[in-house]
Design an enzyme around this catalytic site. Structure first.
Site, PDB file in Angstrom:
ATOM      1  N   ASP A 297     -25.248  50.785 -17.474  1.00 47.43           N
ATOM      2  CA  ASP A 297     -26.636  51.109 -17.789  1.00 47.43           C
ATOM      3  C   ASP A 297     -27.617  50.068 -17.277  1.00 47.43           C
ATOM      4  OD1 ASP A 297     -25.911  53.443 -18.986  1.00 47.43           O
ATOM      5  OD2 ASP A 297     -26.313  52.817 -21.044  1.00 47.43           O
TER       6      ASP A 297
ATOM      7  N   ARG B 183     -17.746  56.015 -30.049  1.00 46.55           N
ATOM      8  CA  ARG B 183     -17.987  54.826 -29.222  1.00 46.55           C
ATOM      9  C   ARG B 183     -17.383  53.560 -29.841  1.00 46.55           C
ATOM     10  NH1 ARG B 183     -21.995  54.669 -25.274  1.00 46.55           N
ATOM     11  NH2 ARG B 183     -23.155  56.601 -24.966  1.00 46.55           N
TER      12      ARG B 183
ATOM     13  N   GLU C  35     -21.171  37.948 -24.761  1.00 46.60           N
ATOM     14  CA  GLU C  35     -21.815  38.982 -25.568  1.00 46.60           C
ATOM     15  C   GLU C  35     -22.904  38.335 -26.422  1.00 46.60           C
ATOM     16  OE1 GLU C  35     -23.270  41.889 -27.830  1.00 46.60           O
ATOM     17  OE2 GLU C  35     -22.090  42.182 -25.999  1.00 46.60           O
TER      18      GLU C  35
ATOM     19  N   ARG D 281     -29.578  62.815 -34.291  1.00 51.64           N
ATOM     20  CA  ARG D 281     -28.118  62.676 -34.276  1.00 51.64           C
ATOM     21  C   ARG D 281     -27.571  62.684 -35.695  1.00 51.64           C
ATOM     22  NH1 ARG D 281     -25.760  60.299 -29.498  1.00 51.64           N
ATOM     23  NH2 ARG D 281     -27.337  59.737 -27.943  1.00 51.64           N
TER      24      ARG D 281
ATOM     25  N   ALA E 171     -21.820  56.904 -19.554  1.00 48.45           N
ATOM     26  CA  ALA E 171     -20.741  55.939 -19.793  1.00 48.45           C
ATOM     27  C   ALA E 171     -19.681  56.043 -18.710  1.00 48.45           C
ATOM     28  CB  ALA E 171     -20.128  56.177 -21.172  1.00 48.45           C
TER      29      ALA E 171
END
Length: 429
Positions: free
Chosen positions: A313, A110, A37, A191, A326
């Site tokens: 993605d 999420r 990551e 959002r 997703a």
């Protein structure tokens, strides 16, 4: 007794798809799994994410159904099978509903979902501050070089590093194709998250039916639509308000401009001026929205080059209009987990396995990309065959998503096994 060395599987990208795949694969004794990551810790950008019935099945198949159900939201009875109710933007009038029996609107925050997954990863599987900078392939091995100068050699490198993937162009160049960059779609979204009690009080004070809080809603208008669904066990209502600029056929996002920024409430309200009370009061409950420029990817000619494969993605970033982006990443993860998790996998048949992944997953993911864009056109009354015909709109929305939700992913796995000539799993364990 099996004395073969463990297959080395490297996964680049610690989002939901990458972590879910790593979680499943690291349970297998014939695999050595490492997850890389780029950030200093796991973290998701965004708020609520919706999963269709197909994605919920993939989640269960990946062995993460229990942590998912602990945090997932479902529409309360008697509307538990409703995915969305569809309403007219101008007055909130009911147009119809899309129903997903047994699943309805299944959604989570999420970050909560990623936290639940990451907390289950065994120690030593995840490595942080590892940003992929270069990919090399030699023989039956892939090598990823990180920006800190370290590297990792593996039998298979899986890129789960999102729409801005650092690995995607290595695959495309290996296939003899041009590099691809994310494209701006012409649509943006405001959002926000609203305390459900606050929204309920606001609706009550304006004489608006509180049913609109309890059940996921989609308000449809010309060149815009607004969706709502609950997260955090109904305590929070996730709101996404989409607006599309159709003034040019090839919309461009300014180079270097952030995809996400803070916005004022006034800017958001002005974008939806003329919409009905239900939409107006909803947006008035979001004092500080964020503004997102929506990008996707063109359909790629392939997801695999040599010993490097794209998932999620990185392979097929899509518009969010079917709640399927997703979910496609989780379908990728499920497919690869079932195939790589079989002890019949080896360095000798890995290429054939990846060819089956590309042949079986890519057509479906590309269809999801196309139909997600088409769904946005439908919601915003721009579908060439439906337009603003409310009867046709309602009829189309009633069954439009069945093919997406009812897909048999296990049939894809069975077909892949047949392509490889693999015996049944039961007979080899």
């Amino acid at each position: 007794m099996n004395n073969k060395p463990a297959l080395r599987i490297g996964i680049v990208g610690g989002g939901i798809s990458g972590v879910a795949l790593a979680l499943d694969l690291c349970r297998q004794s014939h695999l050595d799994v490492q997850l890389f990551e780029a950030a200093a810790a796991f973290g998701e950008v965004g708020a609520g994410v919706s999963f269709g019935a197909n994605a919920v099945r993939a989640i269960a198949g990946l062995g993460i159904g229990e942590p998912y159900l602990e945090i997932a939201d479902r529409t309360p009875e008697p509307w538990q099978d409703v995915w969305f109710e569809w309403r007219r933007a101008s007055d909130g009038g009911y147009l119809g509903a899309s129903v997903a029996p047994g699943v309805g609107q299944s959604s989570v925050h999420r970050a909560d979902f990623l936290d639940a997954l990451a907390s289950r990863l065994p120690k030593g599987v995840a490595r942080f501050n590892k940003r992929a900078a270069q990919i090399e392939q030699k023989g039956n091995e892939a090598r990823v070089i990180f920006s800190d100068g370290t590297d990792y050699h593996c039998d298979l490198l899986i890129a789960a590093d999102g729409i801005k993937s650092a690995i995607r162009n290595h695959v495309l160049e290996g296939l003899g194709d041009r590099p691809v960059v994310p494209r701006f779609t012409g649509s943006c979204a405001y959002r926000g998250m609203i305390d459900s009690r606050y929204l309920r009080d606001a609706y009550r004070s304006q004489g608006i039916d509180e049913h609109l809080v309890d059940v996921p809603q989609m308000y449809l208008g010309l060149d815009g639509h607004i969706l709502t669904f609950p997260v955090k066990h109904g305590r929070i209502i996730n709101v996404v308000a989409f607006i599309s600029d159709r003034s040019r056929p090839d919309p461009l996002w300014p180079q270097g401009a952030a995809w996400v920024r803070e916005a004022s409430q006034r800017e958001m309200l002005d974008a939806f001026a003329g919409w009905g009370d239900a939409a107006r009061v909803l947006l008035e409950c979001i004092p500080a929205p964020t503004h997102w420029a929506l990008h996707d990817l063109p359909e790629l000619p392939g997801y695999v080059h040599g010993h490097v494969a794209l998932i999620g993605d990185a392979a097929h970033a899509t518009l969010p209009h079917q709640g399927a982006g997703a979910g496609q990443g989780l379908e990728d993860a499920y497919f690869l987990a079932r195939m790589l998790g079989d002890p019949q996998v080896s360095s000798e048949n890995l290429s054939a396995l990846l060819a089956a992944y590309d042949a079986l997953r890519r057509p479906r993911a590309c269809r999801v990309q196309r139909t997600s864009w088409e769904a946005g056109e439908l919601y915003e009354l721009r579908d060439p065959s439906v337009g603003n015909d409310e009867q046709a709109l309602s009829a189309t929305l009633r069954s439009r998503f069945d093919w997406l939700w009812n897909h048999d992913l296990d049939a894809d796995v069975a077909q892949a096994r047949a392509l490889l000539g693999w015996e049944s799993l039961r007979s080899c364990v």
